[in-house]
Design a protein around this motif. Sequence first.
Motif, PDB file in Angstrom:
ATOM      1  N   PHE A 190       0.862  -1.173   0.000  1.00 58.26           N
ATOM      2  CA  PHE A 190       0.000   0.000   0.000  1.00 58.26           C
ATOM      3  C   PHE A 190       0.898   1.223   0.000  1.00 58.26           C
ATOM      4  N   ARG A 191       0.445   2.308  -0.650  1.00 52.94           N
ATOM      5  CA  ARG A 191       1.211   3.553  -0.698  1.00 52.94           C
ATOM      6  C   ARG A 191       0.278   4.733  -0.463  1.00 52.94           C
ATOM      7  N   GLY A 192       0.834   5.770   0.128  1.00 49.06           N
ATOM      8  CA  GLY A 192       0.052   6.973   0.339  1.00 49.06           C
ATOM      9  C   GLY A 192       0.933   8.102   0.823  1.00 49.06           C
ATOM     10  N   SER A 193       0.305   9.183   1.221  1.00 51.58           N
ATOM     11  CA  SER A 193       1.054  10.309   1.768  1.00 51.58           C
ATOM     12  C   SER A 193       0.237  10.957   2.872  1.00 51.58           C
ATOM     13  N   ALA A 194       0.932  11.653   3.743  1.00 57.21           N
ATOM     14  CA  ALA A 194       0.294  12.332   4.867  1.00 57.21           C
ATOM     15  C   ALA A 194       0.840  13.749   4.970  1.00 57.21           C
ATOM     16  N   TYR A 195       0.028  14.637   5.489  1.00 58.87           N
ATOM     17  CA  TYR A 195       0.465  16.007   5.724  1.00 58.87           C
ATOM     18  C   TYR A 195      -0.367  16.609   6.851  1.00 58.87           C
ATOM     19  N   ASP A 196       0.191  17.594   7.499  1.00 62.78           N
ATOM     20  CA  ASP A 196      -0.485  18.319   8.565  1.00 62.78           C
ATOM     21  C   ASP A 196       0.087  19.729   8.515  1.00 62.78           C
ATOM     22  N   PHE A 197      -0.559  20.601   7.771  1.00 63.17           N
ATOM     23  CA  PHE A 197      -0.034  21.946   7.557  1.00 63.17           C
ATOM     24  C   PHE A 197       0.271  22.634   8.881  1.00 63.17           C
ATOM     25  N   GLY A 198       1.502  23.121   9.001  1.00 62.95           N
ATOM     26  CA  GLY A 198       1.937  23.801  10.200  1.00 62.95           C
ATOM     27  C   GLY A 198       2.575  22.894  11.235  1.00 62.95           C
ATOM     28  N   HIS A 199       2.534  21.579  10.992  1.00 64.87           N
ATOM     29  CA  HIS A 199       3.149  20.619  11.911  1.00 64.87           C
ATOM     30  C   HIS A 199       3.835  19.524  11.104  1.00 64.87           C
ATOM     31  N   ALA A 200       4.949  19.034  11.624  1.00 60.85           N
ATOM     32  CA  ALA A 200       5.634  17.904  10.988  1.00 60.85           C
ATOM     33  C   ALA A 200       4.922  16.607  11.371  1.00 60.85           C
ATOM     34  N   ILE A 201       4.960  15.628  10.487  1.00 61.50           N
ATOM     35  CA  ILE A 201       4.429  14.303  10.780  1.00 61.50           C
ATOM     36  C   ILE A 201       5.517  13.536  11.524  1.00 61.50           C
ATOM     37  N   ALA A 202       5.221  13.106  12.750  1.00 62.83           N
ATOM     38  CA  ALA A 202       6.195  12.394  13.577  1.00 62.83           C
ATOM     39  C   ALA A 202       6.126  10.885  13.383  1.00 62.83           C
ATOM     40  N   ALA A 203       4.940  10.374  12.985  1.00 63.04           N
ATOM     41  CA  ALA A 203       4.778   8.930  12.794  1.00 63.04           C
ATOM     42  C   ALA A 203       3.560   8.657  11.916  1.00 63.04           C
ATOM     43  N   ILE A 204       3.592   7.509  11.277  1.00 66.74           N
ATOM     44  CA  ILE A 204       2.439   6.981  10.547  1.00 66.74           C
ATOM     45  C   ILE A 204       2.031   5.706  11.270  1.00 66.74           C
ATOM     46  N   GLN A 205       0.723   5.531  11.486  1.00 67.01           N
ATOM     47  CA  GLN A 205       0.219   4.345  12.183  1.00 67.01           C
ATOM     48  C   GLN A 205      -0.690   3.547  11.261  1.00 67.01           C
ATOM     49  N   PHE A 206      -0.614   2.215  11.382  1.00 64.74           N
ATOM     50  CA  PHE A 206      -1.380   1.305  10.537  1.00 64.74           C
ATOM     51  C   PHE A 206      -2.155   0.322  11.402  1.00 64.74           C
ATOM     52  N   SER A 207      -3.366  -0.022  10.973  1.00 63.46           N
ATOM     53  CA  SER A 207      -4.185  -1.005  11.681  1.00 63.46           C
ATOM     54  C   SER A 207      -4.868  -1.914  10.668  1.00 63.46           C
ATOM     55  N   MET A 208      -4.834  -3.210  10.926  1.00 60.32           N
ATOM     56  CA  MET A 208      -5.541  -4.185  10.091  1.00 60.32           C
ATOM     57  C   MET A 208      -6.698  -4.823  10.864  1.00 60.32           C
ATOM     58  N   ASP A 209      -7.005  -4.312  12.078  1.00 61.93           N
ATOM     59  CA  ASP A 209      -8.087  -4.882  12.885  1.00 61.93           C
ATOM     60  C   ASP A 209      -9.117  -3.813  13.272  1.00 61.93           C
ATOM     61  N   ASP A 210      -9.437  -2.959  12.320  1.00 64.95           N
ATOM     62  CA  ASP A 210     -10.448  -1.909  12.500  1.00 64.95           C
ATOM     63  C   ASP A 210     -10.102  -0.925  13.612  1.00 64.95           C
ATOM     64  N   GLY A 211      -8.806  -0.696  13.809  1.00 64.69           N
ATOM     65  CA  GLY A 211      -8.373   0.314  14.763  1.00 64.69           C
ATOM     66  C   GLY A 211      -8.265  -0.159  16.203  1.00 64.69           C
ATOM     67  N   LYS A 212      -8.421  -1.454  16.439  1.00 63.87           N
ATOM     68  CA  LYS A 212      -8.255  -1.966  17.812  1.00 63.87           C
ATOM     69  C   LYS A 212      -6.803  -1.836  18.252  1.00 63.87           C
ATOM     70  N   THR A 213      -5.873  -2.127  17.347  1.00 64.57           N
ATOM     71  CA  THR A 213      -4.448  -1.953  17.623  1.00 64.57           C
ATOM     72  C   THR A 213      -3.818  -1.204  16.456  1.00 64.57           C
ATOM     73  N   TRP A 214      -2.771  -0.463  16.756  1.00 64.33           N
ATOM     74  CA  TRP A 214      -2.059   0.326  15.750  1.00 64.33           C
ATOM     75  C   TRP A 214      -0.575   0.032  15.836  1.00 64.33           C
TER      76      TRP A 214
END
Length: 92
Positions: free
Chosen positions: A15-39
Amino acid sequence: MIPRVYGRVGTPVEFRGSAYDFGHAIAAIQFSMDDGKTWTAYDTPNTNDYQNVSWTFEYVPEKAGFYVLKVRSVNDCGKVSPEAAFAELRVR
């Protein structure tokens, strides 16, 4: 939403994508394959507050079926994306 991905049992799917948060740096990307129960978090060092962060996530499905990958970012203030992006995966 990230485009639907198709895969086969035992074969890595990327899977590929990108993230942004204008005015703040992205410190981490989190992934979940169980509907957000764990990341699972991956730090994104050396980012800044004015550029997108590109990410990839590889998953090896163990059985056929339908899966949903949820993705969210964490900014340099520790705030998590208000809504996770998602990608659908159909495995045969």
